[in-house]
Design a protein around this motif. Structure first.
Motif, PDB file in Angstrom:
ATOM      1  N   GLY A  44       0.810  -1.218   0.000  1.00  0.00           N
ATOM      2  CA  GLY A  44       0.000   0.000   0.000  1.00  0.00           C
ATOM      3  C   GLY A  44       0.838   1.261   0.000  1.00  0.00           C
ATOM      4  O   GLY A  44       0.459   2.258  -0.629  1.00  0.00           O
ATOM      5  N   ALA A  45       1.973   1.216   0.691  1.00  0.00           N
ATOM      6  CA  ALA A  45       2.842   2.394   0.727  1.00  0.00           C
ATOM      7  C   ALA A  45       3.340   2.738  -0.674  1.00  0.00           C
ATOM      8  O   ALA A  45       3.369   3.916  -1.063  1.00  0.00           O
ATOM      9  CB  ALA A  45       4.016   2.153   1.673  1.00  0.00           C
ATOM     10  N   ASN A  46       3.709   1.728  -1.443  1.00  0.00           N
ATOM     11  CA  ASN A  46       4.187   1.987  -2.803  1.00  0.00           C
ATOM     12  C   ASN A  46       3.066   2.415  -3.731  1.00  0.00           C
ATOM     13  O   ASN A  46       3.268   3.257  -4.605  1.00  0.00           O
ATOM     14  CB  ASN A  46       4.914   0.749  -3.350  1.00  0.00           C
ATOM     15  N   ILE A  47       1.876   1.850  -3.535  1.00  0.00           N
ATOM     16  CA  ILE A  47       0.726   2.284  -4.335  1.00  0.00           C
ATOM     17  C   ILE A  47       0.412   3.747  -4.033  1.00  0.00           C
ATOM     18  O   ILE A  47       0.169   4.549  -4.940  1.00  0.00           O
ATOM     19  CB  ILE A  47      -0.492   1.374  -4.070  1.00  0.00           C
ATOM     20  N   HIS A  48       0.434   4.101  -2.761  1.00  0.00           N
ATOM     21  CA  HIS A  48       0.182   5.486  -2.366  1.00  0.00           C
ATOM     22  C   HIS A  48       1.256   6.408  -2.945  1.00  0.00           C
ATOM     23  O   HIS A  48       0.949   7.492  -3.457  1.00  0.00           O
ATOM     24  CB  HIS A  48       0.150   5.588  -0.844  1.00  0.00           C
ATOM     25  N   GLU A  49       2.496   5.983  -2.867  1.00  0.00           N
ATOM     26  CA  GLU A  49       3.597   6.799  -3.385  1.00  0.00           C
ATOM     27  C   GLU A  49       3.490   6.974  -4.902  1.00  0.00           C
ATOM     28  O   GLU A  49       3.857   8.033  -5.434  1.00  0.00           O
ATOM     29  CB  GLU A  49       4.929   6.126  -3.016  1.00  0.00           C
ATOM     30  N   ALA A  50       2.967   5.978  -5.597  1.00  0.00           N
ATOM     31  CA  ALA A  50       2.853   6.049  -7.058  1.00  0.00           C
ATOM     32  C   ALA A  50       1.967   7.199  -7.509  1.00  0.00           C
ATOM     33  O   ALA A  50       2.198   7.775  -8.577  1.00  0.00           O
ATOM     34  CB  ALA A  50       2.312   4.730  -7.609  1.00  0.00           C
ATOM     35  N   GLN A  51       0.994   7.561  -6.710  1.00  0.00           N
ATOM     36  CA  GLN A  51       0.100   8.642  -7.126  1.00  0.00           C
ATOM     37  C   GLN A  51       0.809   9.994  -7.185  1.00  0.00           C
ATOM     38  O   GLN A  51       0.303  10.931  -7.777  1.00  0.00           O
ATOM     39  CB  GLN A  51      -1.140   8.700  -6.246  1.00  0.00           C
ATOM     40  N   LYS A  56       5.607   9.000 -15.759  1.00  0.00           N
ATOM     41  CA  LYS A  56       4.905   7.741 -16.026  1.00  0.00           C
ATOM     42  C   LYS A  56       5.815   6.558 -15.705  1.00  0.00           C
ATOM     43  O   LYS A  56       5.365   5.561 -15.132  1.00  0.00           O
ATOM     44  CB  LYS A  56       4.457   7.694 -17.489  1.00  0.00           C
ATOM     45  N   ALA A  57       7.103   6.674 -16.023  1.00  0.00           N
ATOM     46  CA  ALA A  57       8.056   5.596 -15.725  1.00  0.00           C
ATOM     47  C   ALA A  57       8.187   5.391 -14.213  1.00  0.00           C
ATOM     48  O   ALA A  57       8.253   4.245 -13.739  1.00  0.00           O
ATOM     49  CB  ALA A  57       9.417   5.905 -16.337  1.00  0.00           C
ATOM     50  N   ASP A  58       8.211   6.479 -13.460  1.00  0.00           N
ATOM     51  CA  ASP A  58       8.283   6.397 -12.000  1.00  0.00           C
ATOM     52  C   ASP A  58       7.009   5.757 -11.442  1.00  0.00           C
ATOM     53  O   ASP A  58       7.064   4.920 -10.536  1.00  0.00           O
ATOM     54  CB  ASP A  58       8.493   7.800 -11.410  1.00  0.00           C
ATOM     55  N   PHE A  59       5.866   6.143 -12.011  1.00  0.00           N
ATOM     56  CA  PHE A  59       4.581   5.566 -11.609  1.00  0.00           C
ATOM     57  C   PHE A  59       4.587   4.051 -11.803  1.00  0.00           C
ATOM     58  O   PHE A  59       4.238   3.285 -10.906  1.00  0.00           O
ATOM     59  CB  PHE A  59       3.454   6.210 -12.436  1.00  0.00           C
ATOM     60  N   ILE A  60       5.017   3.612 -12.968  1.00  0.00           N
ATOM     61  CA  ILE A  60       5.076   2.178 -13.276  1.00  0.00           C
ATOM     62  C   ILE A  60       6.054   1.477 -12.344  1.00  0.00           C
ATOM     63  O   ILE A  60       5.759   0.396 -11.834  1.00  0.00           O
ATOM     64  CB  ILE A  60       5.445   1.963 -14.764  1.00  0.00           C
TER      65      ILE A  60
END
Length: 117
Positions: A44-51, A56-60
């Motif tokens: 969840g921490a990484n999903i939250h950080e992705a926002q 786009k590369a960082d998001f992926i």
């Protein structure tokens, strides 16, 4: 499913993992407890950080890290089940949630990759 649904599901899953860690500590299980605590909450921490990714590369990349953590968590859950720290019902419930998160992450990663072409 939406990103919001993924964030909510991963946060709920992390809360369940923290509860599991408390129980495992009461049972004096130490080998897997720290591992599953880290990997299960990192999803969840990484999903939250992705926002808040810079690109786009960082998001992926953040979602791919979350996927790896979910895969690792699935392994620890199976090990806890095989060593009788989780009942069949507990394992099934946690494993299904973990699998659901992995499927959503794979879908989100594939969609994000398609949108970069």
């Amino acid at each position: 499913m939406s990103e919001s649904k993924l964030r909510t599901l991963s946060l709920d899953f992390a809360a369940r993992i923290i509860h599991l860690v408390k129980i495992l500590r009461e049972r004096r299980e130490t080998v897997v407890t720290n591992q599953i605590g880290r990997s299960g909450t990192s999803i969840g921490a990484n999903i939250h950080e992705a926002q808040y990714a810079h690109s786009k590369a960082d998001f992926i990349a953040k979602l791919q890290i979350a996927l790896k953590e979910a895969s690792e968590t699935g392994y620890w859950l199976e090990l806890l089940h095989r060593t009788d720290y989780l009942t069949d019902a507990e394992y099934k419930s946690l494993s299904e949630d973990c699998t659901r998160i992995r499927a959503m992450l794979i879908s989100s990663i594939n969609t994000a990759k398609e949108n970069t072409k």
